[in-house]
Design a protein around this motif. Structure first.
Motif, PDB file in Angstrom:
ATOM      1  N   ARG A  63      69.051  79.004  53.705  1.00  9.12           N
ATOM      2  CA  ARG A  63      69.195  78.607  52.309  1.00  9.12           C
ATOM      3  C   ARG A  63      68.006  79.082  51.490  1.00  9.12           C
ATOM      4  O   ARG A  63      68.161  79.550  50.355  1.00  9.12           O
TER       5      ARG A  63
ATOM      6  N   ARG B 230      68.317  82.673  50.780  1.00 10.52           N
ATOM      7  CA  ARG B 230      69.318  82.875  49.731  1.00 10.52           C
ATOM      8  C   ARG B 230      68.712  82.691  48.346  1.00 10.52           C
ATOM      9  O   ARG B 230      69.003  83.458  47.405  1.00 10.52           O
ATOM     10  N   PHE B 231      67.847  81.675  48.217  1.00  5.52           N
ATOM     11  CA  PHE B 231      67.147  81.478  46.943  1.00  5.52           C
ATOM     12  C   PHE B 231      66.294  82.698  46.608  1.00  5.52           C
ATOM     13  O   PHE B 231      66.218  83.132  45.444  1.00  5.52           O
TER      14      PHE B 231
ATOM     15  N   VAL C 184      58.865  81.654  45.093  1.00  9.22           N
ATOM     16  CA  VAL C 184      59.890  81.451  46.116  1.00  9.22           C
ATOM     17  C   VAL C 184      59.572  82.272  47.369  1.00  9.22           C
ATOM     18  O   VAL C 184      59.762  81.800  48.500  1.00  9.22           O
TER      19      VAL C 184
ATOM     20  N   LEU D  16      72.353  72.682  39.977  1.00  2.03           N
ATOM     21  CA  LEU D  16      72.113  74.127  39.974  1.00  2.03           C
ATOM     22  C   LEU D  16      73.429  74.883  39.854  1.00  2.03           C
ATOM     23  O   LEU D  16      73.536  75.864  39.084  1.00  2.03           O
TER      24      LEU D  16
ATOM     25  N   VAL E 238      66.390  77.863  39.530  1.00  4.58           N
ATOM     26  CA  VAL E 238      66.144  78.053  40.967  1.00  4.58           C
ATOM     27  C   VAL E 238      64.766  77.540  41.385  1.00  4.58           C
ATOM     28  O   VAL E 238      64.639  76.860  42.407  1.00  4.58           O
TER      29      VAL E 238
ATOM     30  N   VAL F  42      64.250  74.871  44.385  1.00  7.03           N
ATOM     31  CA  VAL F  42      63.493  75.269  45.577  1.00  7.03           C
ATOM     32  C   VAL F  42      62.449  74.215  45.931  1.00  7.03           C
ATOM     33  O   VAL F  42      62.233  73.871  47.100  1.00  7.03           O
TER      34      VAL F  42
END
Length: 463
Positions: A218, A221-222, A243, A412, A419, A423
């Protein structure tokens, strides 16, 4: 009797050969009856040794499997009695319930090359030898006369009265066996605790790695979304780097956890006699018997008994005794009674008081050991209560963080959250789950440490 001599505080009376034989025979009987086993005990011990006088059912051969690896602890002492200390060790039961933790304990015990066991065996042999210390001593003596002739003789010495010195020596040997037995129990419990620490450390690291590994997809993916948004000019580079740093940190944590687990399991395998790499999970660890005496206290009690016996033997050496001696040589036979000791001097009273003070000091060490053991168990019990509370709170925090994450994830998807905001919430969820995992294993480890302090990590009959 031919003559009487006085020299150096000793009194000596000599006899001819026939009188010598009578004196030595009486001396052996008198010295033996001071503390040797009674007739019934001697007959029973003789039957056990030579194997006759028993029922057919009792005389059946013992299977080879039962004698291949005899237990190191044996409550039967060399004098025919049973040791309460060793009996208490044999009746102890482990707090490890059937499962992976018990399997780890069995694996390391099977490969245990214990120095303490050899010391116990040596102490047992010394105790067996001490049971015969009442018998007369026999030894050669070779001397060179003033005329240059070599005179060889055989000297026999039997103790008639020694103020309980021989009895004290036997008591010392018995207490020495108990000290070695408790030391063996301590060594075994410490070994099992070391193995459990390694296993729980590995399991905690593997489960933390699994938590991060399940969340890494996950997070990646962010990072992909941020890369696409930055390429499209929707987000700036600072958000993308934030991120990316979180993803790198998660990967680093996974690698560190896996390395920790591998190192701990390799070290554990080096201690084990069978493969342990396929073990996983944690089995229950129950509470030890609240009435069980900690091993440190048992050892202090055995050491106190040994110190008292040593003081009694030293006291006997300070007081006059009576021995029957005889010499058989080519020049003729002689024998007599010798009364004496180390000598009664002006400092005798102080020396005897010092020996009595040794008894008091030995008992004081027992009290000190009891206090130290109580403090340690109380400390570990307090830590256990605190860890259990923290583990429960960590589980609640992990559930709350998971619910909060689900809420932010829905926002989201609806376009109401960015994002970077999501996160941060997701990272909090992962961190709380990892903390809950660590605390759960800390609870199990603290329970094992309490059991080790009491001496309840291993069944007594497996030591």
């Amino acid at each position: 009797m031919t003559r009487v001599e006085g020299q150096g505080g000793h009194v000596r009376a000599t006899w001819n050969g026939k009188q010598l034989a009578v004196i030595l025979a009486v001396g052996a009987l008198l010295s033996g009856c001071a503390a040797i086993p009674g007739p019934g005990e001697m007959v029973a011990a003789t039957r056990d040794r030579v194997g006759f006088g028993r029922d057919d059912a009792e005389a059946q051969p013992v299977p080879a499997s039962a004698t291949a690896n005899p237990a190191a602890l044996d409550a039967n002492m060399a004098d025919g009695t049973a040791s309460e200390t060793i009996e208490g060790l044999l009746t102890r039961r482990t707090v490890l319930q059937p499962g992976p933790l018990a399997s780890v304990a069995d694996a390391v015990l099977a490969a245990n090359s214990r120095t303490a066991e050899a010391e116990l065996r040596a102490a047992t042999l010394r105790a067996e030898a001490a049971q015969l210390n009442w018998l007369p001593t026999l030894g050669p003596q070779i001397s060179l006369s003033s005329l240059g002739d070599v005179v060889s003789s055989l000297v026999v010495d039997a103790v008639l009265f020694d103020n309980g010195g021989k009895i004290a020596e036997r008591d010392y040997a018995r207490a020495d066996v108990e000290v070695a037995a408790v030391a063996l129990a301590q060594d075994t419990n410490e070994r099992v605790l070391t193995a459990l620490e390694l296993y729980l450390r590995a399991e905690a690291a593997r489960e933390r790695a699994a938590v991060s590994q399940n969340s890494l997809g996950r997070m990646e993916r962010f990072l992909y979304v941020m890369d696409e948004r930055m390429a499209a000019g929707i987000s700036d580079r600072a958000d993308q780097q934030l991120v990316a740093q979180k993803v790198d940190r998660m990967r680093s944590e996974i690698a560190a956890d896996l390395e920790t687990a591998a190192t701990a399991m390799n070290e554990l395998q080096a201690m084990a006699a069978v493969p342990v790499q396929n073990l996983s999970g944690v089995s229950p660890v129950s509470q030890p018997d609240p009435l069980a005496v900690p091993l440190d206290v048992l050892k202090a009690q055995a050491e106190a008994s040994r110190a008292v016996a040593e003081a009694a033997a030293a006291r006997a050496g300070q007081l006059p005794g009576l021995n029957a001696t005889g010499t058989i040589s080519s020049d003729g036979n002689s024998g007599g009674l010798v009364a004496g000791g180390d000598g009664i001097g002006f400092g005798l009273g102080s020396r005897l008081q010092a020996l009595e003070a040794t008894r008091e000091a030995a008992q004081g060490r027992v009290g000190e050991a009891q206090e130290t053991a109580n403090r340690r168990i109380s400390q570990l019990s307090g830590e256990l209560a605190s860890l259990e509370r923290q583990a429960a709170e960590a589980q609640d925090n992990a559930r709350a963080a998971a619910e909060n994450w689900e809420l932010f994830a829905a926002q989201l998807d609806a376009g109401r959250r960015s994002v970077p905001e999501v996160v941060g919430i997701f990272e909090t969820r992962v961190r709380t789950e990892r903390e809950a995992v660590a605390l759960r294993y800390d609870v199990a480890l603290t329970r094992a440490r309490i059991a080790e302090a009491v001496g309840a990590l291993v069944d007594g009959d497996k030591i």
